[in-house]
Write an enzyme that holds these catalytic residues in place. Structure first.
Site, PDB file in Angstrom:
ATOM      1  N   CYS A 174      -5.248   7.982   8.934  1.00  0.00           N
ATOM      2  CA  CYS A 174      -5.406   7.484  10.295  1.00  0.00           C
ATOM      3  C   CYS A 174      -5.134   8.584  11.306  1.00  0.00           C
ATOM      4  O   CYS A 174      -4.180   9.351  11.149  1.00  0.00           O
ATOM      5  CB  CYS A 174      -4.455   6.323  10.544  1.00  0.00           C
ATOM      6  SG  CYS A 174      -4.878   4.854   9.610  1.00  0.00           S
ATOM      7  N   ARG A 179      -0.008  15.162  13.061  1.00  0.00           N
ATOM      8  CA  ARG A 179       0.779  14.700  11.903  1.00  0.00           C
ATOM      9  C   ARG A 179       1.095  15.922  11.032  1.00  0.00           C
ATOM     10  O   ARG A 179       0.491  16.121   9.980  1.00  0.00           O
ATOM     11  CB  ARG A 179       0.019  13.626  11.121  1.00  0.00           C
ATOM     12  CG  ARG A 179      -0.196  12.364  11.941  1.00  0.00           C
ATOM     13  CD  ARG A 179      -0.944  11.290  11.187  1.00  0.00           C
ATOM     14  NE  ARG A 179      -0.120  10.555  10.242  1.00  0.00           N
ATOM     15  CZ  ARG A 179      -0.567   9.576   9.458  1.00  0.00           C
ATOM     16  NH1 ARG A 179      -1.839   9.225   9.508  1.00  0.00           N
ATOM     17  NH2 ARG A 179       0.225   8.947   8.618  1.00  0.00           N
ATOM     18  N   ARG A 189      -9.040  -0.040   3.832  1.00  0.00           N
ATOM     19  CA  ARG A 189      -8.159   0.971   3.228  1.00  0.00           C
ATOM     20  C   ARG A 189      -6.811   0.353   2.861  1.00  0.00           C
ATOM     21  O   ARG A 189      -6.148   0.823   1.937  1.00  0.00           O
ATOM     22  CB  ARG A 189      -7.897   2.122   4.209  1.00  0.00           C
ATOM     23  CG  ARG A 189      -9.050   3.080   4.333  1.00  0.00           C
ATOM     24  CD  ARG A 189      -8.635   4.296   5.154  1.00  0.00           C
ATOM     25  NE  ARG A 189      -7.274   4.656   4.831  1.00  0.00           N
ATOM     26  CZ  ARG A 189      -6.370   5.075   5.706  1.00  0.00           C
ATOM     27  NH1 ARG A 189      -6.672   5.225   6.959  1.00  0.00           N
ATOM     28  NH2 ARG A 189      -5.153   5.368   5.319  1.00  0.00           N
ATOM     29  N   LYS A 204       0.831  -1.210   0.000  1.00  0.00           N
ATOM     30  CA  LYS A 204       0.000   0.000   0.000  1.00  0.00           C
ATOM     31  C   LYS A 204       0.862   1.256   0.000  1.00  0.00           C
ATOM     32  O   LYS A 204       0.667   2.170  -0.805  1.00  0.00           O
ATOM     33  CB  LYS A 204      -0.915   0.019   1.231  1.00  0.00           C
ATOM     34  CG  LYS A 204      -1.558   1.380   1.494  1.00  0.00           C
ATOM     35  CD  LYS A 204      -2.426   1.393   2.731  1.00  0.00           C
ATOM     36  CE  LYS A 204      -1.789   1.897   3.986  1.00  0.00           C
ATOM     37  NZ  LYS A 204      -1.713   3.334   4.187  1.00  0.00           N
ATOM     38  N   ASN A 205       1.805   1.332   0.946  1.00  0.00           N
ATOM     39  CA  ASN A 205       2.517   2.599   1.120  1.00  0.00           C
ATOM     40  C   ASN A 205       3.509   2.882  -0.012  1.00  0.00           C
ATOM     41  O   ASN A 205       3.942   4.026  -0.165  1.00  0.00           O
ATOM     42  CB  ASN A 205       3.178   2.663   2.499  1.00  0.00           C
ATOM     43  CG  ASN A 205       2.121   2.855   3.590  1.00  0.00           C
ATOM     44  OD1 ASN A 205       0.975   3.225   3.293  1.00  0.00           O
ATOM     45  ND2 ASN A 205       2.475   2.587   4.840  1.00  0.00           N
ATOM     46  N   ASP A 232       3.731   0.535  12.120  1.00  0.00           N
ATOM     47  CA  ASP A 232       2.521  -0.032  11.515  1.00  0.00           C
ATOM     48  C   ASP A 232       2.274  -1.480  11.942  1.00  0.00           C
ATOM     49  O   ASP A 232       1.251  -2.073  11.575  1.00  0.00           O
ATOM     50  CB  ASP A 232       2.589   0.046   9.982  1.00  0.00           C
ATOM     51  CG  ASP A 232       2.562   1.485   9.496  1.00  0.00           C
ATOM     52  OD1 ASP A 232       2.265   2.388  10.295  1.00  0.00           O
ATOM     53  OD2 ASP A 232       2.850   1.706   8.300  1.00  0.00           O
TER      54      ASP A 232
END
Ligand code: EPZ
Length: 427
Positions: free
Chosen positions: A117, A122, A397, A22-23, A305
């Site tokens: 999230c 952030r 997600r 994903k990232n 994570d």
């Protein structure tokens, strides 16, 4: 509303194939905008963050075609606007990668402050500092981030904190800047290296990705490329923990074992048996689980994570474990949910003290964010009785077909939909 219903207690066994990361994907898809020609990207995970990324690409004027379930063709030749509106950006942190990609492509971008999230503050100051050093003017007003430059010029940038997002954004803005950009104190995560490899395959000149100094020599133009995204380190780690938590035996296929080292070492310490192969890894549980201390760190340290998932495993272990979160201010929100399942965890700021309770009990719980949701799934699989997990859109997600993959491993798990009309009647 959709929920997962899990009847815990089955030992997971069999093989699971890990999807694309994903990232990495949420950076590589926007990076395709930098090319002057179409790109073909393989191993794209089928998750809702990618659906949003595609919607943003389409809204900018790019042409996106699904060639098959996990392969996309992105044609960036007809970009008509550098604006990403709130409605699209609000759901996903990585929407801010369109700042770097559009700044590098057309010299300006206007992107709504990102969602994603809720893990505490952030900030995006390091992203803006990086763009600024390259010669861009940056401003934030009415919830939109504006960046603009007549000309981007290579610069020496030292990040005050190790940040994945700003490292990626500055790399994208710098690939076509005039001259040399040096990023110091850069993040070293596998997806940083993957993005650099993708950009280099389009003709960029990036060296040092994966170390804390990245050098980017600007090039005039980038061409199309055919690229395959790396496997998802965190999805793999989640299945590894699920094997240990259920006393199971899972062969996790399509992984890069080197990316999983910090997770492997911790699982071995806790009592799982881990065997590495070239592109797969086997985790066998069933023996006694024992306490361990975990501190999250930037790569190659233990990934933040994976913190909720490993904390869940430690609730099943014997003894007292200390888990320290050193990346985000507020990543223990799921602990209240685990307590409903019988966990004994106390949290003080960024430190959690986990008293192993040996077993968890099913309960109704709510996913508070993506990895918190994954942790609750693991808890439900290991617990006795039924666990109902709400707010599973967070999980979707970032995990492709999670319940299908778990069911194939023997989990008693299903997804149910409750129509809005039924919910309204219940209120
Ligand atoms: C990325 O988030 C990942 N998201 C996160 O994954 C992951 O948890 C995180 O990196 C750390 O590995 C994506 O790749 C889309 P950071 P990001 O910039 O880029 C501070 C998941 O579950 N900071 O590395 O937002 C920041 O507050 C998600 O898949 C600043 O101070 O993380 C944090 O404390 C969740 N100023 C630290 O740096 C800045 O300008 C690391 O953040 C930027 C960051």
């Amino acid at each position: 509303m959709e929920k997962y219903i899990i009847k815990g207690g089955n030992r997971l066994h069999g093989e699971v194939t890990i999807s694309g990361a994903k990232n990495a994907a949420v950076a590589i898809l926007p990076a395709a905008l930098l090319s002057d020609e179409p790109c073909i990207i393989e191993n794209v995970p089928n998750i809702s963050d990618i659906d949003i990324t595609i919607k943003i690409l389409l809204s900018l004027g790019a042409e996106v075609k699904m060639l098959d379930k996990s392969t996309l063709r992105i044609d960036p030749r007809r970009i008509r606007t550098p604006v990403v509106e709130y409605d699209l950006a609000k759901n996903m942190r990585a929407s801010y990668y369109f700042l770097g990609a559009l700044l590098g492509k057309v010299g300006r971008a206007r992107v709504s402050m990102p969602g994603g999230c809720d893990l505490g503050a952030r900030p995006v100051d390091q992203h803006l500092k990086g763009f600024n050093s390259l010669g861009a003017e940056c401003a934030v007003d009415h919830g939109m981030i504006h960046v603009q430059a007549d000309r981007l010029v290579g610069a020496h940038i030292y990040f005050d904190v190790v940040t994945v997002g700003a490292t990626i954004n500055v790399m994208m803005a710098a690939v076509k800047a005039d001259g040399l950009t040096v990023i110091e104190n850069a993040a070293k995560e596998p997806h940083i290296v993957d993005l650099a490899n993708f950009l280099n395959s389009m003709g960029a000149d990036i060296m040092g990705a994966g170390t804390d100094v990245i050098k980017i020599r600007g090039v005039k133009a980038l061409h199309g490329a055919h690229y395959s995204i790396i496997p998802d380190q965190i999805e793999a780690g989640t299945f590894m923990v699920a094997a240990a938590a259920t006393g199971g035996d899972i062969l996790v296929r399509n992984v890069i074992p080197k990316h999983l080292e910090s997770i492997t070492v911790k699982l071995q310490k806790i009592g799982a048996y881990v065997e590495e192969f070239d592109d797969s890894i086997r985790v066998t549980g069933g023996g006694p689980l024992v306490k361990a201390n975990v501190k999250t760190m930037p790569h190659p340290g233990f990934p933040t994570d994976m913190q909720p998932q490993i904390t869940t495993l430690l609730t099943l272990a014997e003894g007292t474990s200390i888990v320290t979160e050193s990346i985000f201010d507020n990543r223990f929100k799921y602990v209240d949910e685990l307590r409903r399942m019988g966990a004994d965890i106390s949290v003080d700021g960024r430190v959690a003290v986990v008293e192993g309770v040996g077993r968890l009990m099913g309960a109704p719980v709510k996913a508070t964010d993506l990895r918190a949701g994954a942790a609750l799934v693991i808890a439900g699989l290991a617990a006795s009785g039924i666990t109902e997990i709400e707010e599973i859109h967070h999980i979707e997600r970032g995990y492709e077909d999670m319940e299908k993959k778990l069911r194939a491993l023997g989990a008693d798990m299903k997804k149910i939909s409750i129509p809005e009309s039924v919910l309204a009647q219940a209120l």
